[in-house]
Design a protein around this motif. Structure first.
Motif, PDB file in Angstrom:
ATOM      1  N   LYS A 374     -54.753  59.479 -39.723  1.00  7.78           N
ATOM      2  CA  LYS A 374     -54.515  60.253 -38.595  1.00  7.78           C
ATOM      3  C   LYS A 374     -55.776  60.934 -38.068  1.00  7.78           C
ATOM      4  O   LYS A 374     -56.008  62.095 -37.269  1.00  7.78           O
ATOM      5  N   ILE A 375     -57.065  60.525 -38.409  1.00  6.33           N
ATOM      6  CA  ILE A 375     -58.298  60.666 -37.768  1.00  6.33           C
ATOM      7  C   ILE A 375     -58.525  60.702 -36.361  1.00  6.33           C
ATOM      8  O   ILE A 375     -59.105  61.299 -35.542  1.00  6.33           O
ATOM      9  N   MET A 376     -58.009  59.478 -36.050  1.00  6.61           N
ATOM     10  CA  MET A 376     -58.164  59.065 -34.499  1.00  6.61           C
ATOM     11  C   MET A 376     -56.813  58.681 -33.834  1.00  6.61           C
ATOM     12  O   MET A 376     -56.068  58.310 -34.500  1.00  6.61           O
ATOM     13  N   ALA A 377     -56.830  59.359 -32.465  1.00  8.14           N
ATOM     14  CA  ALA A 377     -55.571  58.963 -31.868  1.00  8.14           C
ATOM     15  C   ALA A 377     -55.901  58.099 -30.676  1.00  8.14           C
ATOM     16  O   ALA A 377     -57.204  57.801 -30.490  1.00  8.14           O
ATOM     17  N   THR A 378     -54.760  57.670 -30.123  1.00  8.05           N
ATOM     18  CA  THR A 378     -55.300  56.661 -28.770  1.00  8.05           C
ATOM     19  C   THR A 378     -55.909  57.419 -27.874  1.00  8.05           C
ATOM     20  O   THR A 378     -56.469  56.707 -26.979  1.00  8.05           O
ATOM     21  N   ASP A 379     -55.802  58.800 -27.635  1.00  5.28           N
ATOM     22  CA  ASP A 379     -56.512  59.366 -26.407  1.00  5.28           C
ATOM     23  C   ASP A 379     -57.612  60.343 -27.048  1.00  5.28           C
ATOM     24  O   ASP A 379     -57.927  61.155 -26.356  1.00  5.28           O
ATOM     25  N   THR A 380     -58.291  59.739 -28.006  1.00  3.24           N
ATOM     26  CA  THR A 380     -59.462  60.501 -28.747  1.00  3.24           C
ATOM     27  C   THR A 380     -60.380  60.920 -27.793  1.00  3.24           C
ATOM     28  O   THR A 380     -61.041  61.906 -27.663  1.00  3.24           O
ATOM     29  N   SER A 381     -61.159  59.712 -26.763  1.00  7.30           N
ATOM     30  CA  SER A 381     -62.254  60.165 -25.967  1.00  7.30           C
ATOM     31  C   SER A 381     -61.808  61.089 -24.914  1.00  7.30           C
ATOM     32  O   SER A 381     -62.695  61.744 -24.588  1.00  7.30           O
ATOM     33  N   SER A 382     -60.692  61.355 -24.330  1.00  6.42           N
ATOM     34  CA  SER A 382     -60.377  62.346 -23.321  1.00  6.42           C
ATOM     35  C   SER A 382     -60.003  63.483 -24.090  1.00  6.42           C
ATOM     36  O   SER A 382     -60.560  64.610 -23.386  1.00  6.42           O
ATOM     37  N   GLN A 383     -59.658  63.381 -25.360  1.00  5.33           N
ATOM     38  CA  GLN A 383     -59.648  65.121 -25.967  1.00  5.33           C
ATOM     39  C   GLN A 383     -60.818  65.642 -26.288  1.00  5.33           C
ATOM     40  O   GLN A 383     -61.027  66.444 -26.044  1.00  5.33           O
ATOM     41  N   PHE A 384     -61.819  64.574 -26.657  1.00 10.33           N
ATOM     42  CA  PHE A 384     -63.280  64.970 -26.885  1.00 10.33           C
ATOM     43  C   PHE A 384     -63.683  65.656 -25.705  1.00 10.33           C
ATOM     44  O   PHE A 384     -64.431  66.727 -25.761  1.00 10.33           O
ATOM     45  N   THR A 385     -63.404  65.132 -24.672  1.00 12.37           N
ATOM     46  CA  THR A 385     -64.084  65.806 -23.379  1.00 12.37           C
ATOM     47  C   THR A 385     -63.450  67.015 -22.922  1.00 12.37           C
ATOM     48  O   THR A 385     -64.331  67.980 -22.629  1.00 12.37           O
ATOM     49  N   LYS A 386     -62.236  67.131 -23.328  1.00  7.08           N
ATOM     50  CA  LYS A 386     -61.635  68.456 -22.835  1.00  7.08           C
ATOM     51  C   LYS A 386     -62.097  69.678 -23.913  1.00  7.08           C
ATOM     52  O   LYS A 386     -62.062  70.535 -23.607  1.00  7.08           O
ATOM     53  N   LEU A 387     -62.495  69.290 -24.978  1.00  9.88           N
ATOM     54  CA  LEU A 387     -62.805  70.059 -26.076  1.00  9.88           C
ATOM     55  C   LEU A 387     -64.128  70.471 -25.564  1.00  9.88           C
ATOM     56  O   LEU A 387     -64.867  71.461 -25.927  1.00  9.88           O
ATOM     57  N   LEU A 388     -64.948  69.654 -25.204  1.00 10.97           N
ATOM     58  CA  LEU A 388     -66.617  69.766 -25.004  1.00 10.97           C
ATOM     59  C   LEU A 388     -67.031  70.591 -23.671  1.00 10.97           C
ATOM     60  O   LEU A 388     -67.606  71.644 -23.667  1.00 10.97           O
ATOM     61  N   GLU A 389     -66.116  70.454 -22.638  1.00 14.08           N
ATOM     62  CA  GLU A 389     -66.325  71.245 -21.322  1.00 14.08           C
ATOM     63  C   GLU A 389     -66.092  72.561 -21.388  1.00 14.08           C
ATOM     64  O   GLU A 389     -66.822  73.360 -20.918  1.00 14.08           O
ATOM     65  N   PRO A 390     -64.996  73.190 -22.100  1.00 17.76           N
ATOM     66  CA  PRO A 390     -64.971  74.855 -22.147  1.00 17.76           C
ATOM     67  C   PRO A 390     -66.181  75.288 -22.910  1.00 17.76           C
ATOM     68  O   PRO A 390     -66.898  76.306 -22.409  1.00 17.76           O
ATOM     69  N   GLU A 391     -66.703  74.526 -23.839  1.00 19.38           N
ATOM     70  CA  GLU A 391     -67.819  75.115 -24.658  1.00 19.38           C
ATOM     71  C   GLU A 391     -69.140  75.278 -23.551  1.00 19.38           C
ATOM     72  O   GLU A 391     -69.904  76.133 -23.497  1.00 19.38           O
ATOM     73  N   ILE A 392     -69.246  74.301 -22.752  1.00 18.83           N
ATOM     74  CA  ILE A 392     -70.299  73.992 -21.693  1.00 18.83           C
ATOM     75  C   ILE A 392     -70.112  75.168 -20.743  1.00 18.83           C
ATOM     76  O   ILE A 392     -71.058  75.793 -20.661  1.00 18.83           O
ATOM     77  N   LEU A 393     -68.893  75.393 -20.470  1.00 17.75           N
ATOM     78  CA  LEU A 393     -68.605  76.581 -19.379  1.00 17.75           C
ATOM     79  C   LEU A 393     -68.986  77.953 -20.093  1.00 17.75           C
ATOM     80  O   LEU A 393     -69.455  78.831 -19.524  1.00 17.75           O
ATOM     81  N   ALA A 394     -68.400  77.996 -21.328  1.00 18.65           N
ATOM     82  CA  ALA A 394     -68.904  79.420 -22.094  1.00 18.65           C
ATOM     83  C   ALA A 394     -70.440  79.556 -22.106  1.00 18.65           C
ATOM     84  O   ALA A 394     -70.902  80.678 -21.812  1.00 18.65           O
ATOM     85  N   ILE A 395     -71.205  78.527 -22.313  1.00 19.76           N
ATOM     86  CA  ILE A 395     -72.626  78.626 -22.224  1.00 19.76           C
ATOM     87  C   ILE A 395     -73.203  79.000 -20.698  1.00 19.76           C
ATOM     88  O   ILE A 395     -73.990  80.118 -20.813  1.00 19.76           O
ATOM     89  N   ILE A 396     -72.712  78.524 -19.935  1.00 18.49           N
ATOM     90  CA  ILE A 396     -73.163  78.987 -18.454  1.00 18.49           C
ATOM     91  C   ILE A 396     -72.741  80.152 -18.204  1.00 18.49           C
ATOM     92  O   ILE A 396     -73.381  80.971 -17.457  1.00 18.49           O
ATOM     93  N   GLU A 397     -71.535  80.747 -18.616  1.00 18.98           N
ATOM     94  CA  GLU A 397     -71.123  82.209 -18.372  1.00 18.98           C
ATOM     95  C   GLU A 397     -71.977  83.109 -18.957  1.00 18.98           C
ATOM     96  O   GLU A 397     -72.429  84.174 -18.371  1.00 18.98           O
ATOM     97  N   ARG A 398     -72.376  82.750 -20.204  1.00 17.64           N
ATOM     98  CA  ARG A 398     -73.088  83.712 -21.172  1.00 17.64           C
ATOM     99  C   ARG A 398     -74.477  83.686 -20.296  1.00 17.64           C
ATOM    100  O   ARG A 398     -75.302  84.966 -20.344  1.00 17.64           O
ATOM    101  N   VAL A 399     -75.189  82.762 -19.874  1.00 23.09           N
ATOM    102  CA  VAL A 399     -76.442  82.752 -19.095  1.00 23.09           C
ATOM    103  C   VAL A 399     -76.212  83.755 -17.801  1.00 23.09           C
ATOM    104  O   VAL A 399     -77.143  84.378 -17.395  1.00 23.09           O
ATOM    105  N   ARG A 400     -74.989  83.507 -17.239  1.00 32.33           N
ATOM    106  CA  ARG A 400     -74.878  84.446 -15.999  1.00 32.33           C
ATOM    107  C   ARG A 400     -74.785  85.967 -16.325  1.00 32.33           C
ATOM    108  O   ARG A 400     -75.518  86.788 -15.719  1.00 32.33           O
TER     109      ARG A 400
END
Length: 663
Positions: A374-400
């Motif tokens: 149960k370490i990998m699911a069939t949509d792992t790549s799209s989930q990884f992208t969804k997890l990464l983007e909020p972190e990026i946006l959080a960094i940008i907001e902090r810089v603002r």
């Protein structure tokens, strides 16, 4: 007009020196520079010109330099004493060219036998030669001596312009005193040729007097009316002279009173100034504390946001990468279990058809094990992208948020810097006023002097008012006397032709006087405009910053800034530049293009003014002979750089063993 040669024989430090002023450069700059140490004899080059022309050595140039010193060269004096001579010769000669080719010349020679022991010198001898081309004989020379020579020189170069032909930048004390107005007016009129109208007036009045004398001698009525008219004229003129004298006296007293009031004011407000100084010092301390807090805020800002600022460039790059891939539909597809099982079953790659290597089989089995755990699911790549983007946006907001905080801190810092500048300016102004405070005795003396001068000015103002009130009455009295004389004249002239000549001459005198008055007013306005033009160029500032120069009807010069007199607030350098502006304006008004000699030209000028000064004088030398006598500490930096290769003649003045040479 330009000086071609200047020869000095036994004149002060100069024993036998001839200076040839070379003709202007190909570019037309007639700029001549002499450089020497203080005391080497620069000023006496200028003095020798004035002595040769008018037998004077200008007060400004002589002040504190040649006082008490004999004109005869010291070395020659000692040699003459040794051989038993009582007198020694001093001679200065000048050759002045009047045209561009140098064909028409004036040769002026002044010599004097000077006592070797400090006794009385013999009268000077003056010789004037006018050399001009002659179609029959090649050259014609007209020679005059003594008084005739003096009058001829005056017709070319009036003595009244002596202090404007030679300008001393070092001695400017009293240049703008009220009593100098008469000198300015005299120089203006001499330069402009208005004096020739005076000659015409005198000539007409002399003729008129001759005619009237004959009529008066034959008629008691005319003689009596003439006596009444003369008395009325005398009263009117005395009243006019009183008005002029009292106006000048009021001006001088007002100038002195303003200076005393300024001095007293600096004492009177001392308690308030001290209190202001303390308040400003307290503001300084508070400002320093606030500036310290702002510096701490800046440090805290860096500490807080440094980590996010460090990863910000990478986050922005990753965000751009994901967005780009998503737009192009290039993100990795979902990896399903069935896909790996199919590859193992056929034993080769389903894309290229190559057989699986042993390592590839091991890796596929490892991936399948991840599905089991149960370490990998069939949509792992799209989930990884969804997890990464909020972190990026959080960094940008902090810089603002950082940018907003940074802007606020920088704004606070800038506001405090402006406040610091204002406080420092106010503090310096107060400190300067306090520095002018001497002691109580000086303050009391100033109060006493102010009271006395205020009373004297009030008395002069009262007398002036009385004279002005009398003026219409005296004018009316004079008009009545003139009318009575005219009537008696007509009744007793006995000769229509004589009467007609009398009327023509009187009308001519009135017209010439009116023309003269109009010319003087036009000259005054023109000079005023030219002074302001030179003043603005020399100071290189706008009129709002430097004020406006005025020349009033009495030819007194004043500077106004924002409607208030500002001469007293000028620095030494600015006063020198304004004095130079007046001199240059007079030269520009002259009917003859006189040479201009400037001694120690930038003695009181700061470095920022010297470049402007050099630029203006260089440009002016294109069409006008300008000779400048610099000390070795003046002719440095911007001045030689601005003059460059356009200097027409550069000479060094050296003093050795009691003798000055020009090399």
């Amino acid at each position: 007009m330009r000086i071609a040669t200047l020869s000095l024989n036994n004149y002060r430090q100069y024993q036998n020196c001839k200076i040839d002023f070379t003709r202007p450069t190909a570019k037309g700059f007639d700029l001549n520079v002499f450089v020497g140490l203080n005391g080497a004899g620069k000023t006496n080059v200028a003095n020798s010109i004035c002595w040769c022309l008018w037998e004077i050595e200008p007060d400004l140039a002589l002040q504190g330099k040649n006082t008490g010193k004999g004109m005869l060269n010291d070395r020659s004096r000692e040699r003459l004493k040794q051989i038993g001579k009582d007198y020694g010769p001093v001679k200065v000669e000048m050759m002045i060219t009047l045209d561009d080719l140098g064909a028409e010349k004036l040769h002026i020679s002044r010599s004097q036998e000077c006592s070797v022991d400090g006794g009385i010198d013999k009268p000077s001898q003056l010789v004037f030669e006018h050399i001009r081309p002659d179609p029959d004989h090649g050259t014609k020379i007209e020679t005059l001596e003594g008084e005739e020579a003096r009058l001829e020189i005056e017709s070319y170069i009036p003595r009244d312009i002596s202090s404007y032909l030679v300008f001393d930048g070092e001695q400017l004390t009293g240049y703008f005193r009220s009593d100098r107005a008469a000198k300015v007016k005299t120089a203006m009129l001499a330069l402009s040729g208005v004096g020739k109208l005076n000659v015409a007036i005198e000539h007409h009045e002399k003729q008129l007097a001759e005619i009237d004398k004959g009529v008066s001698n034959h008629s008691h009525e005319v003689a009596d009316c003439e006596e009444v008219r003369k008395q009325a004229q005398k009263e009117y003129e005395l009243n006019e002279q009183s008005i002029e004298k009292l106006t000048e006296q009021v001006g001088l007293l007002t100038e002195s009173i303003e200076q005393l009031q300024e001095f007293i004011g600096s004492h009177k407000d001392v308690p308030q100034l001290i209190e202001t100084k303390k308040r400003l010092e307290a503001q300084r301390e508070d400002l320093q504390r606030r500036q310290h807090r702002v510096r701490e805020d800046k440090c805290e800002l860096v500490r807080t946001y440094y980590p996010v600022l460090a990863v910000f460039p990478a986050a922005m790059k990753l965000r751009a990468f994901i967005s780009n891939k998503r737009e192009k539909d290039e993100l990795p597809p979902p990896l399903k279990r069935e896909f790996f099982e199919q590859i193992l079953k056929v034993g080769k790659c389903t894309v290229c058809g190559e057989a699986l290597t042993e390592n590839a089989v091991k890796e596929i089995k490892r991936q399948l094990a991840l599905y089991d755990k149960k370490i990998m699911a069939t949509d792992t790549s799209s989930q990884f992208t969804k997890l990464l983007e909020p972190e990026i946006l959080a960094i940008i907001e902090r810089v603002r948020l950082y940018q907003g905080a940074r802007d606020r801190v920088l704004a606070d810092e800038a506001a405090l810097a402006t406040m610091e500048e204002q406080i420092d300016s106010d503090y310096q102004a107060v400190a300067q006023q306090l520095a002018q405070v001497n002691d109580t005795k000086a303050y009391q003396e100033a109060i006493s002097k102010l009271n006395a001068q205020s009373a004297a000015r009030q008395s002069a103002v009262d007398q002036l008012g009385y004279c002005k009130v009398r003026k219409p009455e005296l004018d009316k009295k004079l008009s009545a006397a003139n009318l009575a004389y005219e009537q008696a004249y007509r009744a007793n002239a006995g000769n229509d032709e004589l009467m007609r000549k009398h009327q023509i001459l009187e009308r001519s005198v009135r017209i010439i006087r009116k023309t003269k008055d109009l010319m003087i007013e036009e000259i005054r306005r023109s000079i005023e405009n030219r002074i302001n033009s030179f003043w603005q160029v020399l100071t290189w500032k706008s009129n709002e910053d430097i004020g406006e120069v005025t020349v009033d009807e009495g030819f007194r010069i004043q500077l106004y800034h924002n409607g208030l007199p500002a001469l007293g607030s000028l620095s030494a350098a600015e006063r020198a530049l304004l004095a130079l502006s007046v001199t240059l304006a007079l030269h520009s008004q002259a009917g003859i293009n006189f040479p201009f000699v400037i001694d120690t030209p930038v003695a009181n000028m700061s470095l920022e003014h010297r470049k402007n000064f050099a630029t203006v004088l260089k440009n002016l030398s294109k069409g006008k002979q300008i000779t400048m006598l610099f000390t070795d500490t003046e002719f440095v930096a911007d001045i030689p750089k601005v003059f460059g290769k356009d200097i027409n003649m550069l000479k060094k003045i050296e003093f050795k063993s009691g003798i000055t040479t020009v090399v």
